[in-house]
Design a protein around this motif. Structure first.
Motif, PDB file in Angstrom:
ATOM      1  N   ALA A 112      -1.378   5.186  -9.086  1.00  0.00           N
ATOM      2  CA  ALA A 112      -1.738   3.847  -8.367  1.00  0.00           C
ATOM      3  C   ALA A 112      -2.338   4.089  -6.906  1.00  0.00           C
ATOM      4  CB  ALA A 112      -0.410   3.058  -8.223  1.00  0.00           C
ATOM      5  N   PRO A 113      -2.850   5.200  -6.502  1.00  0.00           N
ATOM      6  CA  PRO A 113      -3.453   5.290  -5.128  1.00  0.00           C
ATOM      7  C   PRO A 113      -4.796   4.294  -5.006  1.00  0.00           C
ATOM      8  CG  PRO A 113      -4.171   7.373  -6.580  1.00  0.00           C
ATOM      9  CD  PRO A 113      -3.108   6.523  -7.205  1.00  0.00           C
ATOM     10  N   VAL A 114      -5.327   3.966  -5.993  1.00  0.00           N
ATOM     11  CA  VAL A 114      -6.532   3.123  -5.924  1.00  0.00           C
ATOM     12  C   VAL A 114      -6.131   1.622  -5.486  1.00  0.00           C
ATOM     13  CG1 VAL A 114      -8.485   1.908  -6.924  1.00  0.00           C
ATOM     14  CG2 VAL A 114      -8.039   4.308  -7.431  1.00  0.00           C
ATOM     15  N   LEU A 115      -4.800   1.005  -6.170  1.00  0.00           N
ATOM     16  CA  LEU A 115      -4.230  -0.048  -5.706  1.00  0.00           C
ATOM     17  C   LEU A 115      -3.817   0.260  -4.142  1.00  0.00           C
ATOM     18  CD1 LEU A 115      -2.160  -0.859  -8.986  1.00  0.00           C
ATOM     19  CD2 LEU A 115      -4.583  -1.757  -8.217  1.00  0.00           C
ATOM     20  N   GLY A 116      -3.313   1.342  -3.814  1.00  0.00           N
ATOM     21  CA  GLY A 116      -2.857   1.247  -2.328  1.00  0.00           C
ATOM     22  C   GLY A 116      -4.064   1.349  -1.665  1.00  0.00           C
ATOM     23  N   ALA A 117      -5.387   1.688  -2.060  1.00  0.00           N
ATOM     24  CA  ALA A 117      -6.390   1.550  -0.992  1.00  0.00           C
ATOM     25  C   ALA A 117      -6.831   0.088  -1.031  1.00  0.00           C
ATOM     26  CB  ALA A 117      -7.582   2.647  -1.787  1.00  0.00           C
ATOM     27  N   VAL A 118      -6.734  -0.638  -2.046  1.00  0.00           N
ATOM     28  CA  VAL A 118      -7.152  -1.981  -2.138  1.00  0.00           C
ATOM     29  C   VAL A 118      -6.127  -2.817  -1.321  1.00  0.00           C
ATOM     30  CG1 VAL A 118      -7.106  -3.905  -3.480  1.00  0.00           C
ATOM     31  CG2 VAL A 118      -7.917  -1.907  -4.624  1.00  0.00           C
ATOM     32  N   ASP A 119      -5.082  -2.355  -1.458  1.00  0.00           N
ATOM     33  CA  ASP A 119      -3.950  -3.221  -0.326  1.00  0.00           C
ATOM     34  C   ASP A 119      -4.209  -2.835   1.087  1.00  0.00           C
ATOM     35  OD1 ASP A 119      -2.398  -4.254  -2.599  1.00  0.00           O
ATOM     36  OD2 ASP A 119      -1.145  -2.507  -2.652  1.00  0.00           O
ATOM     37  N   GLU A 132     -13.318   7.559  -0.906  1.00  0.00           N
ATOM     38  CA  GLU A 132     -12.989   8.487  -1.794  1.00  0.00           C
ATOM     39  C   GLU A 132     -12.369   7.741  -3.190  1.00  0.00           C
ATOM     40  OE1 GLU A 132      -9.414  10.203  -0.287  1.00  0.00           O
ATOM     41  OE2 GLU A 132     -10.399  11.014   2.003  1.00  0.00           O
ATOM     42  N   TYR A 133     -12.257   6.424  -3.065  1.00  0.00           N
ATOM     43  CA  TYR A 133     -11.703   5.855  -4.400  1.00  0.00           C
ATOM     44  C   TYR A 133     -12.869   4.921  -4.778  1.00  0.00           C
ATOM     45  CZ  TYR A 133      -7.121   7.439  -2.747  1.00  0.00           C
ATOM     46  OH  TYR A 133      -6.107   8.025  -2.442  1.00  0.00           O
ATOM     47  N   CYS A 134     -14.076   4.872  -4.393  1.00  0.00           N
ATOM     48  CA  CYS A 134     -15.221   3.979  -4.761  1.00  0.00           C
ATOM     49  C   CYS A 134     -15.985   4.742  -5.894  1.00  0.00           C
ATOM     50  CB  CYS A 134     -15.937   3.543  -3.758  1.00  0.00           C
ATOM     51  SG  CYS A 134     -15.416   2.427  -2.649  1.00  0.00           S
ATOM     52  N   ASP A 135     -16.470   3.853  -6.448  1.00  0.00           N
ATOM     53  CA  ASP A 135     -17.224   4.405  -7.816  1.00  0.00           C
ATOM     54  C   ASP A 135     -18.661   4.898  -7.305  1.00  0.00           C
ATOM     55  OD1 ASP A 135     -19.609   4.328 -10.006  1.00  0.00           O
ATOM     56  OD2 ASP A 135     -17.948   4.516 -10.998  1.00  0.00           O
ATOM     57  N   GLU A 136     -19.094   6.201  -7.304  1.00  0.00           N
ATOM     58  CA  GLU A 136     -20.348   6.549  -6.540  1.00  0.00           C
ATOM     59  C   GLU A 136     -21.450   5.777  -7.020  1.00  0.00           C
ATOM     60  OE1 GLU A 136     -20.916  10.784  -7.286  1.00  0.00           O
ATOM     61  OE2 GLU A 136     -19.001  11.474  -6.316  1.00  0.00           O
ATOM     62  N   GLU A 137     -21.645   5.276  -8.308  1.00  0.00           N
ATOM     63  CA  GLU A 137     -22.774   4.433  -8.832  1.00  0.00           C
ATOM     64  C   GLU A 137     -22.717   3.094  -8.274  1.00  0.00           C
ATOM     65  OE1 GLU A 137     -23.391   5.244 -12.726  1.00  0.00           O
ATOM     66  OE2 GLU A 137     -23.946   7.375 -12.413  1.00  0.00           O
ATOM     67  N   GLN A 138     -21.398   2.647  -8.616  1.00  0.00           N
ATOM     68  CA  GLN A 138     -21.319   0.997  -8.461  1.00  0.00           C
ATOM     69  C   GLN A 138     -20.804   0.650  -6.992  1.00  0.00           C
ATOM     70  OE1 GLN A 138     -18.702  -0.386 -11.653  1.00  0.00           O
ATOM     71  NE2 GLN A 138     -20.291   0.284 -13.264  1.00  0.00           N
ATOM     72  N   GLY A 139     -20.266   1.759  -6.222  1.00  0.00           N
ATOM     73  CA  GLY A 139     -19.753   1.327  -5.161  1.00  0.00           C
ATOM     74  C   GLY A 139     -18.194   0.739  -5.266  1.00  0.00           C
ATOM     75  N   CYS A 140     -17.808   0.170  -3.894  1.00  0.00           N
ATOM     76  CA  CYS A 140     -16.839  -0.671  -3.910  1.00  0.00           C
ATOM     77  C   CYS A 140     -16.755  -2.148  -4.014  1.00  0.00           C
ATOM     78  CB  CYS A 140     -15.896  -0.230  -2.498  1.00  0.00           C
ATOM     79  SG  CYS A 140     -15.749   1.485  -2.368  1.00  0.00           S
ATOM     80  N   GLY A 141     -18.141  -2.658  -4.509  1.00  0.00           N
ATOM     81  CA  GLY A 141     -18.179  -4.202  -4.316  1.00  0.00           C
ATOM     82  C   GLY A 141     -18.967  -4.480  -2.917  1.00  0.00           C
ATOM     83  N   VAL A 142     -19.475  -5.696  -3.119  1.00  0.00           N
ATOM     84  CA  VAL A 142     -20.514  -5.743  -1.823  1.00  0.00           C
ATOM     85  C   VAL A 142     -19.818  -5.922  -0.505  1.00  0.00           C
ATOM     86  CG1 VAL A 142     -22.333  -7.610  -1.215  1.00  0.00           C
ATOM     87  CG2 VAL A 142     -22.018  -7.148  -3.438  1.00  0.00           C
ATOM     88  N   THR A 143     -18.825  -6.506  -0.395  1.00  0.00           N
ATOM     89  CA  THR A 143     -17.937  -6.752   0.655  1.00  0.00           C
ATOM     90  C   THR A 143     -17.555  -5.391   1.280  1.00  0.00           C
ATOM     91  OG1 THR A 143     -17.238  -8.872  -0.117  1.00  0.00           O
ATOM     92  CG2 THR A 143     -16.152  -7.965   1.998  1.00  0.00           C
ATOM     93  N   ALA A 193       0.829  -1.123   0.055  1.00  0.00           N
ATOM     94  CA  ALA A 193       0.008  -0.182   0.004  1.00  0.00           C
ATOM     95  C   ALA A 193       0.826   1.374  -0.038  1.00  0.00           C
ATOM     96  CB  ALA A 193      -1.043   0.104   1.377  1.00  0.00           C
ATOM     97  N   ASP A 194       1.891   1.131   0.739  1.00  0.00           N
ATOM     98  CA  ASP A 194       2.774   2.325   0.721  1.00  0.00           C
ATOM     99  C   ASP A 194       3.344   2.607  -0.539  1.00  0.00           C
ATOM    100  OD1 ASP A 194       4.332   4.284   1.678  1.00  0.00           O
ATOM    101  OD2 ASP A 194       6.113   2.860   2.370  1.00  0.00           O
TER     102      ASP A 194
END
Length: 362
Positions: free
Chosen positions: A137-144, A279-290, A128-129
């Motif tokens: 690649a900040p989205v990948l950082g948020a995922v990590d 901050e990194y989620c799609d406003e319409e689709q969200g971040c995924g169910v989990t 993530a760092d």
């Protein structure tokens, strides 16, 4: 052999048999309680406290890392010094848990699982760092960061494993306390041989006074005092055993206070992580169910952090004091055998002359 000599020999035999019973039972009770008290003081209570310390340190490390990434400081300083410090404290606590572990092979296996998960967690934070430092690649950082936090919080994750391990260490304490077979409730039973010996000593002296018309038998008087001292030492041993119960109660109190602190700190960190993910989620689709379920749950938490550090510290000190007090022998390991054996010798000495007087009488 005269009736008087027969009676004296029987009294001597009975007194020595009771003295042996007092010696065996008193030593068994003392060593049983002492061994358990030392184990509780040096290992079991420490294991429970170290598990709570490891949980608190990991939650603090996770919250510190999330705060660093959420504030943007990670671009300059990575997950931060607080994260490193808390992760180091958690590692130290885990090492001490392995040293003090009383949960047997299951506890050792749980520690191995926890250590491997923490290594994976640290690796995810490192990834993530790296990603947060890259402009694209900040989205990948948020995922990590999300993945790292799940390693701690998901079912079967580090925090759940540690909580289960804490329960196993606490259960080990209960088993140790119940294995002694000694308590204040059973005090009358343990004192029965001592009381029987004291009564027989008094009756013997009364008989000798009446039969031989002498004021006192000094060796038997001294033996009576020694047996009473051994009885007092046995009572103190049982009181020490009772103090071990308070160790368990205080441990539960410390665990409850620290558990509340951990939960409050964890909820605060998870709410901040939910905000960061938003901050990194799609406003319409969200971040995924989990992730969406997590964000909704994190926003609903209302736990307020409280500063009960002094309460927890005082409780931990009380645990240590009770455990140390229970393990304090007060010299009983010498008094019980020496006093009982000396009492037996004095009984032989006190009756020897009287028995010999009737050896050759018809």
């Amino acid at each position: 052999m005269t009736a008087t000599r027969v009676r004296l020999v029987r009294l001597r035999t009975a007194l020595l048999a009771l003295t042996l019973a007092v010696l065996v039972l008193s030593l068994w009770a003392f060593h049983s309680v002492q061994s358990t008290a030392e184990t509780v003081r040096d290992r079991t209570s420490q294991a429970v406290l170290e598990v709570t310390a490891a949980r608190a340190a990991l939650v603090a490390a996770d919250a510190a890392a999330i705060a660093s990434f959420a504030s943007g400081e990670a671009k300059l300083a990575g997950p931060g010094q607080e994260y490193s410090n808390q992760l180091s404290l958690a590692s130290q606590s885990l090492a001490r848990i392995a040293e003090f572990n009383q949960a047997g092979e299951d506890g050792g296996n749980a520690l191995q699982v926890v250590e491997s998960q923490i290594a994976a967690y640290s690796g995810s934070i490192g990834q993530a760092d790296v990603h947060f430092r890259q402009p694209d690649a900040p989205v990948l950082g948020a995922v990590d960061l999300w993945h790292a936090s799940r390693l701690l919080h998901a079912p079967g994750g580090v925090l759940e494993e540690l909580e289960s391990l804490q329960g196993e260490q606490r259960a080990a304490l209960d088993r140790q306390l119940s294995s002694t077979g000694v308590s204040l409730v059973t005090l009358p039973l343990w004192l029965l041989p001592v009381l029987a010996l004291l009564v027989l000593l008094v009756l013997t002296q009364l008989y000798l006074k009446k039969r031989f018309r002498r004021v006192a038998n000094v060796p038997l008087l001294a033996a009576t005092v020694l047996v009473a001292a051994v009885g007092a030492a046995l009572v103190l041993t049982l009181i020490s055993r009772d103090r071990l119960d308070s160790v368990g109660e205080r441990l539960d109190g410390v665990a409850a206070v620290r558990g509340a602190q951990i939960q409050a700190a964890d909820d605060a960190g998870q709410r901040r992580l939910a905000g960061l993910l938003t901050e990194y989620c799609d406003e319409e689709q969200g971040c995924g169910v989990t992730a969406d379920e997590f964000r909704a749950k994190a926003r609903q938490t209302t736990t307020v952090a409280t500063d009960d550090t002094r309460v927890a510290t005082a409780g931990a000190k009380a645990v240590a004091a009770d455990a140390a007090g229970a393990a304090e022998s007060g010299g009983r390991e010498f008094l019980i055998p020496a006093g009982t054996l000396l009492a037996g010798g004095l009984i032989l000495l006190g009756l020897h002359a009287r028995v010999e007087e009737y050896r050759y009488r018809p």
